[in-house]
Motif scaffolding. Structure first.
Motif, mmCIF file in Angstrom:
data_model
loop_
_atom_site.group_PDB
_atom_site.id
_atom_site.type_symbol
_atom_site.label_atom_id
_atom_site.label_comp_id
_atom_site.label_asym_id
_atom_site.label_seq_id
_atom_site.Cartn_x
_atom_site.Cartn_y
_atom_site.Cartn_z
ATOM 1 N N ALA A 74 3.405 5.214 3.487
ATOM 2 C CA ALA A 74 2.586 5.967 2.534
ATOM 3 C C ALA A 74 1.140 6.037 2.999
ATOM 4 N N TYR A 112 -2.777 7.545 -6.326
ATOM 5 C CA TYR A 112 -2.268 6.609 -5.316
ATOM 6 C C TYR A 112 -1.937 5.267 -5.967
ATOM 7 N N THR A 125 9.998 5.465 -4.486
ATOM 8 C CA THR A 125 9.309 5.809 -3.246
ATOM 9 C C THR A 125 8.752 7.232 -3.273
ATOM 10 N N LEU A 129 4.898 8.433 -2.303
ATOM 11 C CA LEU A 129 4.534 9.397 -1.250
ATOM 12 C C LEU A 129 3.772 10.588 -1.824
ATOM 13 N N SER A 132 0.313 9.451 -2.542
ATOM 14 C CA SER A 132 -0.368 9.244 -1.265
ATOM 15 C C SER A 132 -0.832 10.563 -0.666
#
Length: 486
Positions: A74, A112, A125, A129, A132
């Protein structure tokens, strides 16, 4: 007496020729809210709430996760987008204004943090991402704007000091965050992930960045204590801005500095893996609290020398650069010794050693983290100072800092991508950090050797007022409208 009165009496048929008086231009009102210290306070406040809290999460080792690999991936995404956007953001911020560039830069950090939170509580996940990616785009605007403000708003003789103040505010984020984290995780003497409550506190603080950013003053309204003005030269079109960035990127001086830009924060990814692999949760929390004092100390030590006007500017730069390189090279040599020792332990015992705070082996392993931060912050401050000396005005500086941060982010992209592999050989990271640090020395030295003075164009308030008065006279003579210069 009568004669005297008669001499001073003007008769109706007498004509007197005189130059028309131009209206006086009022001096700039020196409001505290337009002062350099207030602008630095605003920028530092955003730095504390946004990247400061981001660094606090990074100081936990892998964003506080039990395994570093997903978070490292990330972070590689963050820095990859950051690198692309930041170079262009120098030009974009010139067009939209640094205040709005700073505000745009603050919005991505809470997302984030939210991604790390969801990954911590449910291994989500995809949202990690997504957050990020948005943070990487946002950070490109943030760092191009922030760096231009911190270097460009103060006078050249005060820049290193204000850089140290800013670095301290940025470090205060991880220090406060580390204290929060230490309080929440002090009883956890094993490796693993930090508690989810830690993230919620950090995310709340991150959300304050946007309103603080909007308090920044436009550059042309800022006053400096030495009477000089912040010179802004906006290009006529968007295309002209981007062409100016391209010309600067291809210039000899910037090409020589690219290795230094690339390696300046390259160590950060390896530090995260080092902490996650070899330290317990509370040892990592302790590190996230204490380590940033190293950056504060080195920032003010560097500032004390770089702002010392009695020493020639080139000599100041050479001393700081030499000291920084010496510390960095020493840390990577020591890291290779320790890494060999830890690999030997893992081969013999079937597991890597994990150090709890103030117990056997902790001091040697943690000293590396401390001195990486000490030298790394000093190196970045030196590079900011160096490009600031070559910039002619705020617009030029925005282009310089966009390139600096963009190339630096490219380095971090590579560094974090390397750490995203679960079986990555740590000697590769150590060797690259050592090798590129040594490689950048001769090229940076050439640039330092050519530095004779600050290249900033100086315009004082007095000169602006005189220009306004002269403009007014010319307009009156031509029968036009008086338009004060900006």
């Amino acid at each position: 007496m009568a004669s005297s009165a008669s001499d001073n009496t003007k008769h109706p048929d007498e004509t007197t020729t005189s130059e028309p008086e131009a209206p006086e231009t009022a001096p700039i009102k020196h409001s505290i809210f337009r002062s350099v210290p207030f602008q630095i306070a605003v920028a530092s406040g955003v730095s504390f709430t946004a990247p400061g809290m981001w660094d606090a999460l990074g100081g936990l080792g892998a964003g506080g996760a039990a395994e570093p690999y997903a978070v490292s991936a990330a972070n590689a995404l963050v820095y990859g987008l950051f690198a692309i956007v930041c170079v262009a953001a120098g030009a974009i911020n010139n067009r939209i204004g640094l205040r709005y560039g700073l505000a745009l830069g603050a919005v991505g950090y809470p997302l984030y943090g939210a991604g790390l939170y969801t990954n911590n509580v449910g291994a989500t996940t995809w949202f990690l991402l997504f957050g990020s990616a948005l943070c990487g785009i946002s950070a490109g605007f943030f760092w191009a704007a922030e760096a231009a403000i911190i270097i460009g708003y103060p006078s050249p003789g005060d820049r290193a000091f204000y850089l140290a103040v800013w670095q301290s505010a940025k470090a205060a984020g991880p220090i406060v965050g580390g204290a929060i984290n230490l309080g929440l995780n002090a009883n956890r003497s094993t490796a693993g992930a930090v508690g989810s409550a830690t993230y919620l506190v950090f995310i709340s603080i991150m959300c304050l960045g946007l309103p603080i950013a909007l308090c920044l003053s436009p550059a042309n309204r800022v006053w400096r204590r030495d009477g000089t003005r912040v010179v802004v030269r906006k290009a006529a079109t968007w295309g002209a801005e981007f062409r100016a960035v391209a010309r600067l990127l291809a210039s000899r001086r910037v090409l020589l500095l690219l290795p230094a830009f690339f390696i300046s924060y390259f160590y950060n990814g390896f530090v995260s893996t080092w902490l996650t692999t070899y330290f317990t949760v509370r040892a990592r929390a302790f590190s996230s609290f204490l380590t940033n004092f190293a950056g504060v100390a080195s920032s003010f030590l560097v500032a004390a020398l770089l702002d010392r006007q009695s020493v020639h500017i080139r000599t100041r730069g050479r001393i700081v650069f030499s000291a920084v390189v010496a510390v960095l090279v020493g840390t990577w040599i020591w890291a290779s010794v320790l890494q060999k020792r830890y690999y030997d332990v893992a081969a013999a015992e079937g597991a890597a050693p994990v150090f709890d705070w103030f117990r056997g082996g902790f001091g040697a392993a943690y000293a590396l983290v401390f001195f990486w931060t000490f030298a790394g912050q000093a190196f970045q401050q030196f590079l900011y100072w160096l490009v600031g000396q070559y910039a002619t005005d705020l617009s030029s500086l925005s282009h310089h800092t966009g390139i600096l941060r963009g190339v630096e982010a490219l380095g971090q992209t590579v560094a974090w991508a390397m750490q995203s592999e679960g079986n990555a050989n740590h000697f590769v990271s150590i060797g690259l950090n050592f090798g590129i640090t040594v490689l950048c020395v001769p090229f940076t030295w050439i640039v330092l050797s050519e530095l004779e003075h600050s290249h900033e164009i100086k315009v004082t308030e007095t000169q602006e007022i005189e220009s306004d008065v002269e403009n007014a006279k010319q307009q009156q003579k031509q029968g036009g409208v008086v338009v004060p210069a900006v």
